[in-house]
Design a protein around this motif. Structure first.
Motif, short mmCIF file in Angstrom:
data_model
loop_
_atom_site.label_atom_id
_atom_site.label_comp_id
_atom_site.label_asym_id
_atom_site.label_seq_id
_atom_site.Cartn_x
_atom_site.Cartn_y
_atom_site.Cartn_z
N LEU A 1 0.85 -1.19 0.00
CA LEU A 1 0.00 0.00 0.00
C LEU A 1 0.88 1.24 0.00
CD1 LEU A 1 -2.94 -0.23 2.58
CD2 LEU A 1 -3.13 0.22 0.15
N GLN B 1 -6.24 1.95 6.35
CA GLN B 1 -6.24 0.82 5.43
C GLN B 1 -5.07 -0.13 5.69
OE1 GLN B 1 -8.96 1.19 3.87
NE2 GLN B 1 -8.83 -0.76 2.81
N GLU C 1 -4.27 9.54 4.16
CA GLU C 1 -4.72 8.70 3.06
C GLU C 1 -4.17 7.29 3.22
OE1 GLU C 1 -3.77 8.16 -1.69
OE2 GLU C 1 -3.21 10.02 -0.71
N ASN C 2 -5.09 6.32 3.23
CA ASN C 2 -4.72 4.89 3.31
C ASN C 2 -4.09 4.44 4.63
OD1 ASN C 2 -5.70 3.67 1.09
ND2 ASN C 2 -3.83 3.72 -0.11
N CYS D 1 0.71 5.30 1.18
CA CYS D 1 -0.13 6.11 2.04
C CYS D 1 0.54 7.44 2.37
CB CYS D 1 -0.47 5.37 3.32
SG CYS D 1 0.96 5.19 4.38
#
Length: 180
Positions: free
Chosen positions: A156, A168, A164-165, A158
């Protein structure tokens, strides 16, 4: 008495130890603070080891994540073997604007992980941080993806600044831990 919603602080179904590793200054602490709270100011470098606990509900289970944040600096690297012991999840962090933090993941950190990690089923995630500074990007998303495949990690990108993310990262890791 059966009205308990299971939200009492001490109750959780599973507990996992997660490590954050990577060079100094890639944003490991910011990532953690951003996940735990709602702010990621510029933090002072971690001295030695710090950890935070977060309760998270994933896939209908309450998970207790103990997330260990390490100092990236060499001089604190004596604590490594004990630090890795029993870790079920490892997040390898690099800064997308600093190429050497990316190459060090395969040159230094992945080797260290192999050396010290006692858990063969350890779930790993590669995270490229600071995507908010896209104009300064030195590592492409494709390269990140390729390395993740090589190392057997999830991947990922981020930004602990914009968050952001961030959630996640931990959620996807927790999901995989939960069902592995």
């Amino acid at each position: 008495m059966g009205s308990s919603s299971g939200q009492s602080n001490g109750s959780y179904d599973l507990s996992f130890k997660i490590l954050l590793i990577g060079d100094s200054g890639v944003g490991k602490s910011s990532l953690l603070v951003s996940f735990i709270s709602a702010s990621a100011e510029d933090l002072a470098p971690t001295i030695g080891v710090d950890f935070k606990i977060k309760l998270l509900t994933v896939g209908g289970k309450r998970l207790k994540l103990t997330i260990w944040d390490t100092a990236g600096q060499e001089k604190f690297r004596t604590l490594t073997s004990s630090y890795y012991r029993g870790a079920q999840g490892i997040i390898l962090v690099y800064d997308v604007t600093r190429r050497e933090t990316f190459t060090n993941l395969s040159d230094v950190w992945a080797k260290e992980l192999e050396l010290y990690s006692t858990n063969q089923e350890c779930v790993k995630m590669l995270v490229g941080n600071k995507v908010d500074r896209d104009s300064e990007r030195a590592v492409s998303r494709e390269e990140g993806n390729t390395l993740a495949k090589e190392l057997g990690c999830m991947f990922l990108e981020c930004s602990s600044k914009t968050r952001e993310n961030v959630e996640q990262c931990f959620k996807e890791l927790a999901l995989k831990l939960n069902f592995s």
